[in-house]
Design an enzyme around this catalytic site. Structure first.
Site, short mmCIF file in Angstrom:
data_model
loop_
_atom_site.label_atom_id
_atom_site.label_comp_id
_atom_site.label_asym_id
_atom_site.label_seq_id
_atom_site.Cartn_x
_atom_site.Cartn_y
_atom_site.Cartn_z
N TYR A 55 -34.61 -68.60 -19.90
CA TYR A 55 -35.43 -68.09 -19.34
C TYR A 55 -35.09 -67.22 -17.64
O TYR A 55 -35.51 -66.53 -17.43
CB TYR A 55 -35.92 -69.60 -18.30
CG TYR A 55 -36.57 -69.74 -16.93
CD1 TYR A 55 -38.57 -69.19 -16.63
CD2 TYR A 55 -36.25 -70.05 -15.81
CE1 TYR A 55 -39.07 -69.01 -15.73
CE2 TYR A 55 -37.03 -70.16 -14.88
CZ TYR A 55 -38.42 -69.18 -14.22
OH TYR A 55 -38.91 -68.83 -13.26
N TYR B 102 -48.91 -68.90 -6.64
CA TYR B 102 -48.12 -70.62 -6.58
C TYR B 102 -49.18 -71.58 -5.43
O TYR B 102 -50.23 -71.41 -5.60
CB TYR B 102 -46.93 -70.60 -6.21
CG TYR B 102 -45.94 -69.89 -7.13
CD1 TYR B 102 -46.64 -70.75 -8.51
CD2 TYR B 102 -46.19 -68.28 -6.84
CE1 TYR B 102 -45.65 -69.66 -9.55
CE2 TYR B 102 -44.30 -67.68 -7.39
CZ TYR B 102 -44.27 -68.25 -8.92
OH TYR B 102 -43.82 -67.73 -9.62
N VAL C 101 -40.73 -63.30 -7.08
CA VAL C 101 -39.46 -63.08 -6.01
C VAL C 101 -39.22 -61.29 -6.17
O VAL C 101 -38.48 -61.56 -5.04
CB VAL C 101 -39.45 -64.04 -5.79
CG1 VAL C 101 -40.56 -65.00 -5.99
CG2 VAL C 101 -38.00 -64.87 -7.54
#
Length: 307
Positions: free
Chosen positions: A191, A243, A261
């Site tokens: 990941y 989110y 991000v």
């Protein structure tokens, strides 16, 4: 979408309008390699389903795709096993930060959606059933769609792995509930490497273009997703893609979008185009401050919105 002026004029106006918003956020401080990125960068690119491209600023500068890669990983998983994905991951907005742990434990290891970290780790676990290196699978998939050779930034990958304490906790918690079936550390490593894929705004807009073209990529002339799946991916982007700020983001922008991000944002205008923007400074939710304003101005100037 009602295009009232040319896309080049729109981009030029947006570049001026976003200037006052620089300095209102911070780069991703918890990932050392991202914390040091020059915050005063801005790029934006548009790719239409007719194959037209428009770009401005740092649209051809590579940046860390981070959570935007979750969209492409999910697409691969759904193409592989279909709706079986939803036996391990939900489809609801989380209302909590992307790395929140308490909600996951309360809900017995089933992540709310595939775009929070827990959901993305579950998707990585699924991809491990089909590829020894799911990070490379996602990288190559994005590269194929973006008509580009993409790379994994090894320094960013190492930086993420060294600070992935909460992701390890999430993965181990899901392992205890049986949501993931592979070794937790292997899932976290894949990941983190996936998140370290680098991309430009232009490449990202191209890669997401099938979502604007009912699953068909006009660039490689191939159907990537069934039309039914494309609608569902766009629905998830609209309701879960940014989110715990997804409600206010939808209110401002009104387009299916995914943030990362690294400062990237990608937005889909169904049946028309994809817009990608990059500016490294983030708000408290992990979304690019300048990027969100850029998409808001784009929506206003072009009168485009799915809402």
């Amino acid at each position: 979408m009602k295009q009232v002026v040319s896309f080049d004029d729109v981009l030029a106006e947006i570049a001026v309008l976003v200037r006052p918003h620089f300095g209102k956020g911070r780069t991703a401080q918890y990932i050392p390699q991202l914390a040091g990125v020059n915050p005063n960068q801005f790029g934006m690119a548009i790719c239409t389903i007719k194959g037209e491209e428009h770009a401005i600023g740092d649209a051809d500068v590579s940046f860390s795709a981070q959570s935007i890669t979750k969209l492409f990983a999910l697409g691969l998983a759904l193409n592989s096993i279909g709706d079986e994905v939803w036996t391990r991951v939900g489809k609801e907005p989380s209302g909590t930060p992307f790395n929140y742990l308490s909600q996951l434990e309360h809900e017995e290891g089933i992540p709310r959606n595939p775009f929070i970290n827990a959901g993305a780790l579950a998707v990585t676990d699924i991809l491990l059933n089909h590829a020894a290196e799911p990070d490379a699978l996602v990288r190559d998939f994005m590269g194929m769609l973006g008509v580009a050779h993409l790379a994994i930034d090894e320094d960013v990958a190492v930086s993420e792995l060294e600070t992935a304490h909460k992701n390890r906790a999430i993965a181990n918690l899901m392992r205890s509930f049986g949501t993931i079936t592979h070794d937790a550390e292997a899932v976290v490593e894949a990941y983190c490497r996936q998140c370290a894929v680098t991309v430009t705004c232009r490449q990202l807009a191209r890669a997401a273009l099938p979502l604007a073209a009912r699953g068909f990529s006009p660039l490689i002339e191939e159907t990537i997703f069934p039309e039914r799946l494309t609608r569902r991916l766009n629905a998830l982007l609209l309701t879960c893609g940014t989110y715990d700020s997804v409600g206010s983001f939808a209110y401002r922008v009104g387009l299916p979008s995914k943030s990362g991000v690294g400062g990237g944002l990608v937005a889909v205008i169904p049946d028309h185009a994809v817009v990608a923007v990059w500016a490294p400074e983030l708000d408290r939710f992990g979304t690019s401050v300048v990027g969100a304003y850029a998409l808001e101005y784009f929506s206003q100037l072009t009168n485009c919105s799915v809402l």
